[in-house]
Each structure stands twice: as structure tokens, then as C-alpha cells.
Design a protein around this motif. Structure first.
Motif, PDB file in Angstrom:
ATOM      1  N   LEU A  49      75.744 -27.753  44.819  1.00  0.00           N
ATOM      2  CA  LEU A  49      76.191 -27.486  46.179  1.00  0.00           C
ATOM      3  C   LEU A  49      75.700 -26.127  46.669  1.00  0.00           C
ATOM      4  O   LEU A  49      75.275 -25.992  47.820  1.00  0.00           O
ATOM      5  N   GLN A  50      75.749 -25.114  45.810  1.00  0.00           N
ATOM      6  CA  GLN A  50      75.266 -23.793  46.212  1.00  0.00           C
ATOM      7  C   GLN A  50      73.767 -23.812  46.487  1.00  0.00           C
ATOM      8  O   GLN A  50      73.289 -23.159  47.413  1.00  0.00           O
ATOM      9  N   GLY A  51      73.023 -24.568  45.692  1.00  0.00           N
ATOM     10  CA  GLY A  51      71.577 -24.633  45.888  1.00  0.00           C
ATOM     11  C   GLY A  51      71.182 -25.316  47.176  1.00  0.00           C
ATOM     12  O   GLY A  51      70.068 -25.101  47.680  1.00  0.00           O
ATOM     13  N   LEU A  81      71.843 -26.899  54.873  1.00  0.00           N
ATOM     14  CA  LEU A  81      72.945 -27.412  55.670  1.00  0.00           C
ATOM     15  C   LEU A  81      72.589 -27.361  57.156  1.00  0.00           C
ATOM     16  O   LEU A  81      71.892 -26.450  57.606  1.00  0.00           O
ATOM     17  N   PRO A  82      73.049 -28.338  57.935  1.00  0.00           N
ATOM     18  CA  PRO A  82      72.712 -28.370  59.363  1.00  0.00           C
ATOM     19  C   PRO A  82      73.074 -27.084  60.102  1.00  0.00           C
ATOM     20  O   PRO A  82      72.342 -26.658  60.998  1.00  0.00           O
ATOM     21  N   SER A 115      83.276 -19.822  51.561  1.00  0.00           N
ATOM     22  CA  SER A 115      84.138 -20.976  51.829  1.00  0.00           C
ATOM     23  C   SER A 115      83.990 -22.036  50.752  1.00  0.00           C
ATOM     24  O   SER A 115      84.970 -22.666  50.341  1.00  0.00           O
ATOM     25  N   LEU A 116      82.755 -22.242  50.288  1.00  0.00           N
ATOM     26  CA  LEU A 116      82.526 -23.222  49.227  1.00  0.00           C
ATOM     27  C   LEU A 116      83.237 -22.815  47.947  1.00  0.00           C
ATOM     28  O   LEU A 116      83.929 -23.636  47.316  1.00  0.00           O
ATOM     29  N   THR A 149      80.790 -31.711  53.671  1.00  0.00           N
ATOM     30  CA  THR A 149      80.500 -30.458  54.357  1.00  0.00           C
ATOM     31  C   THR A 149      79.341 -29.711  53.726  1.00  0.00           C
ATOM     32  O   THR A 149      78.464 -29.193  54.430  1.00  0.00           O
ATOM     33  N   TYR A 150      79.307 -29.677  52.397  1.00  0.00           N
ATOM     34  CA  TYR A 150      78.325 -28.839  51.713  1.00  0.00           C
ATOM     35  C   TYR A 150      77.248 -29.646  50.986  1.00  0.00           C
ATOM     36  O   TYR A 150      76.300 -29.061  50.478  1.00  0.00           O
TER      37      TYR A 150
END
Length: 400
Positions: free
Chosen positions: A220-222, A227-228, A316-317, A394-395
Motif C-alpha cells: 500500500l505504501q509503494g 493514487l488518484p 493516514s494510511l 482508498t489506498y
């Protein structure tokens, strides 16, 4: 131009089917797609020469002297008609095209952000409806089990087995469970209304199991840069840079060309004229340079906002994953420790009641505790699933 089908009532939807239906029927997605269409439709006009101007006039008409007010007494009176064309600098027209292309990118990025927001809202509404129905079914099961016992306490009072006060406890317990049932019915209707908002189905129902999603922090961090929301900042930065180029093009001279035909008295003959004019940006310090500085500051602002948004998303993640880990642990303890303990207690109270060592009130309290434990476990499971869906949609990437 995009073509959209009218929303229609659909069959019960799995999680992925609900997301797909929202992608077609959500008005926000349709609106953002039309915004992209509008930006693309406007792009071909960017950087074109402006419309030519038709010019006409009367030159050299005498208003004093012996020929005043007469067309045919003076060889300088000319009835003129012509065409004038402005020609902005090549740099200005190139910058206009770059701004138009950047506007398409911005509209596309905003459409991606809207699509992601609709996905998240639809997924959460589906999970809310799914678990609200499960909680209601669990409560209905408990109420059905307890139904034969509600009349036992009054009967015991009438027979003299229990004190009159013993009949009041079951009434309160049943009222509490009925209140919770009413709350769950309302939660189902609210979740159904929310899901209908996104899918367009007037009476949506869930089908199938909840989604099986894995949360991997490194993955997810990568993917944060893709992200839009961050891609939207990239498109905004390109537009800001194009606007800086457009402002700098103001330092370049713009031209205007004119051709006209002059009609005179037949004795003197007609005239044809051509001419040109040029804009001279000789006071750029008071005109062009302040605008360039403003547009450059805007470009730097967009870059800073993107950096801030990236840090916010990263924080936030991590925060969401920490909350998820805590909620997951609480759910597992509720499922594997609390609920089995309450079930064992209800079995013991039932055995004691059968042996005459416990009253009906204790049995009802034990079964009520089972109902509360089951519902609490489902509440915790629903909270965990909501977090998983929200974090993933979201992520995560767009492959879902």
C-alpha cells in the motif's frame, strides 16, 4: 460523448457487482466523465488564430470649407471596407495548447478521484447492509429461542414458585432486546438507502460473502504515488507550468495585419491598402513580470500542496492500519474468548435451572448475555471489515 444507461432495479449484488454498478450509475462519476468530454471538446480550439475582424469606415469626408458635406467635390473622401487579423505570438499559441492539454489531464484526474470516492462509499454501504442483516438475523434467532421462556416467569409467580418481583426482570430484558431489534431494522434501511444512492438500484440487497482482502503495508505504501489524489496534483502542476509559459509569452510581441479596399469618386480611382501593427511589451516590469511571478508562485504552491497531500496520505494510511490491527485483535478476542465464555455460562445456567438450583431470571439473563455477545462480535467483525474495505479502496491500486 459518453453514453450512460438509465439506472434499473438490479438483482442482489455481490460486493464486486455493487462496485461495478456504482461505476455505471453514480451521478458523480457521470458528471466527472462529462467534464473530461468537455475538456477534450474544447482542446482543438486552443492555440488557433482569433477570428478575423471586418472593418469599414469613411475616410477624408470634408466637414468644413467649400466642399463640406459633399462626396464628389474632394478626391480624399474614401468609403473603406477591409479585414483585420490578429496573430498572437507562436509562444502564446503553444502555451494555450499546453493549457488545454493539461486541462484534459486535470479533468481526467478529478474523474479518477471521484470514481475512487464512489468506490469507497459504495463498498462501505454494502458492508453496512451485509452486517446489519446478519446482526438482525442473529438477534431474531435469540429472540426465537427465548420466546418460550418469556411467559415462564409470570406463570411461576402465579404458581407461587417465584416472588412477584421476579416477573419484572424478564420484561426489562425483552424490552432491551426489542429496542435493539428496532435499531437494527433502522440500520438496515439506512444502509440500503446509502447503497441505493450509489448503485441506482431502488431496493438493493447483498449477495455472497464479504470481500476477502489482504492489507500489506509495504504494497500500500509503494502505491501511494499512483493514487488518484496525487495524480491530480501532478496534472494540476502541469497546468500551472503551462500557465507560467503563457504568462511568459506575454513578453513576446503580437502582430495584427489588415487589408482594406477604398472606394472613391470615379474621377479619382479606388484604393487598396495593407498594413500591420505590433504590440510592444516595453513596460514588462509593470505589466508582464508581475503576472509571471504570480503564475510561478501558483506552480510552487501546487508542488507544496502535493508534498503535503503525500505526507497526509502516508500518515493516514499508517494510522488506519494501526486502528485496524487494534480492532482486529478486539474482534478475535470477542469471537474466541468472550463469546465462548458467555455460551458456556448460558449452558451452565440452563443446567442449573433444570436441576432446580437457578431461577428463570438467571437463565434469561444468561441468554440475553449470549445475544449481546453475539451482536457485539458481529459489530466488531463489521468494524474490521469496514476498515479493510476503506483502506483497500482508498489506498490500493485500481485493479480491484
Amino acid at each position: 460523448m459518453s453514453v450512460w444507461a438509465a439506472p434499473a432495479e438490479a438483482d442482489p449484488q455481490t460486493f464486486d457487482e455493487a462496485l461495478a454498478l456504482a461505476a455505471v450509475n453514480a451521478p458523480g462519476i457521470r458528471a466527472s466523465a462529462l467534464g473530461v468530454d468537455a475538456a477534450r471538446a474544447a482542446a482543438p480550439a486552443a492555440g488557433r488564430l482569433p477570428d478575423p475582424r471586418l472593418t469599414f469606415g469613411l475616410d477624408g469626408f470634408p466637414v468644413t470649407g467649400p466642399s463640406a458635406g459633399q462626396f464628389d467635390e474632394d478626391d480624399f473622401t474614401i468609403l473603406r471596407i477591409g479585414v483585420e487579423q490578429d496573430v498572437p505570438s507562436r509562444a502564446r499559441r503553444r502555451a494555450e495548447r499546453e493549457i488545454a492539454e493539461a486541462a484534459i489531464d486535470v479533468a481526467g484526474a478529478e474523474a479518477s478521484v471521484t470514481r475512487r470516492e464512489v468506490q469507497v462509499a459504495t463498498g462501505l454501504a454494502w458492508v453496512d447492509l451485509f452486517y446489519a442483516k446478519r446482526r438482525l438475523a442473529a438477534l431474531e434467532d435469540v429472540l426465537g429461542t427465548l420466546q418460550p421462556l418469556w411467559s415462564t416467569a409470570p406463570a411461576g409467580v402465579a404458581s407461587g414458585s417465584y416472588r412477584p418481583a421476579n416477573a419484572l426482570g424478564p420484561v426489562q430484558l425483552k424490552a432491551d432486546l426489542d429496542d435493539r431489534r428496532s435499531s437494527l431494522v433502522a440500520e438496515i434501511e439506512k444502509a440500503r438507502a446509502e447503497l441505493a444512492r450509489w448503485t441506482g438500484d431502488s431496493d438493493p440487497e447483498t449477495a455472497g460473502p464479504p470481500p476477502q482482502l489482504d492489507l500489506v503495508l509495504t504494497t500500500l505504501q509503494g502505491g501511494l504515488a499512483e493514487l488518484p489524489r496525487l495524480r491530480a496534483y501532478g496534472a494540476a502542476a502541469r497546468r500551472a507550468d503551462a500557465e507560467v509559459d503563457f504568462a511568459r509569452a506575454g513578453r513576446r510581441p503580437d502582430w495584427s495585419f489588415e487589408a482594406s479596399y477604398g472606394r472613391r469618386d470615379e474621377r479619382f480611382g479606388d484604393l487598396f491598402s495593407v498594413g500591420a501593427s505590433v504590440r510592444l511589451p516595453i513596460f514588462s516590469g509593470q505589466r508582464q513580470d508581475p503576472i509571471i511571478a504570480a503564475r510561478a508562485a501558483d506552480a510552487l504552491r501546487v508542488t507544496a500542496e502535493r508534498q503535503d497531500a503525500e505526507r497526509v496520505l502516508t500518515a493516514s494510511l499508517r494510522s488506519a492500519l494501526a486502528e485496524h490491527a487494534m480492532a482486529h485483535d478486539q474482534w478475535v478476542r470477542s469471537r474466541d474468548v468472550v463469546l465462548p465464555n458467555v455460551l458456556q455460562r448460558s449452558d451452565l445456567e440452563t443446567a442449573s435451572y433444570a436441576a432446580g438450583r437457578a431461577g428463570i431470571v438467571e437463565v434469561l439473563e444468561a441468554f440475553t448475555a449470549v445475544a449481546n455477545a453475539r451482536l457485539d462480535t458481529l459489530d466488531r467483525e463489521a468494524a474490521v471489515m469496514r476498515q479493510v474495505v476503506e483502506i483497500t479502496l482508498t489506498y490500493g491500486n485500481d485493479d480491484r
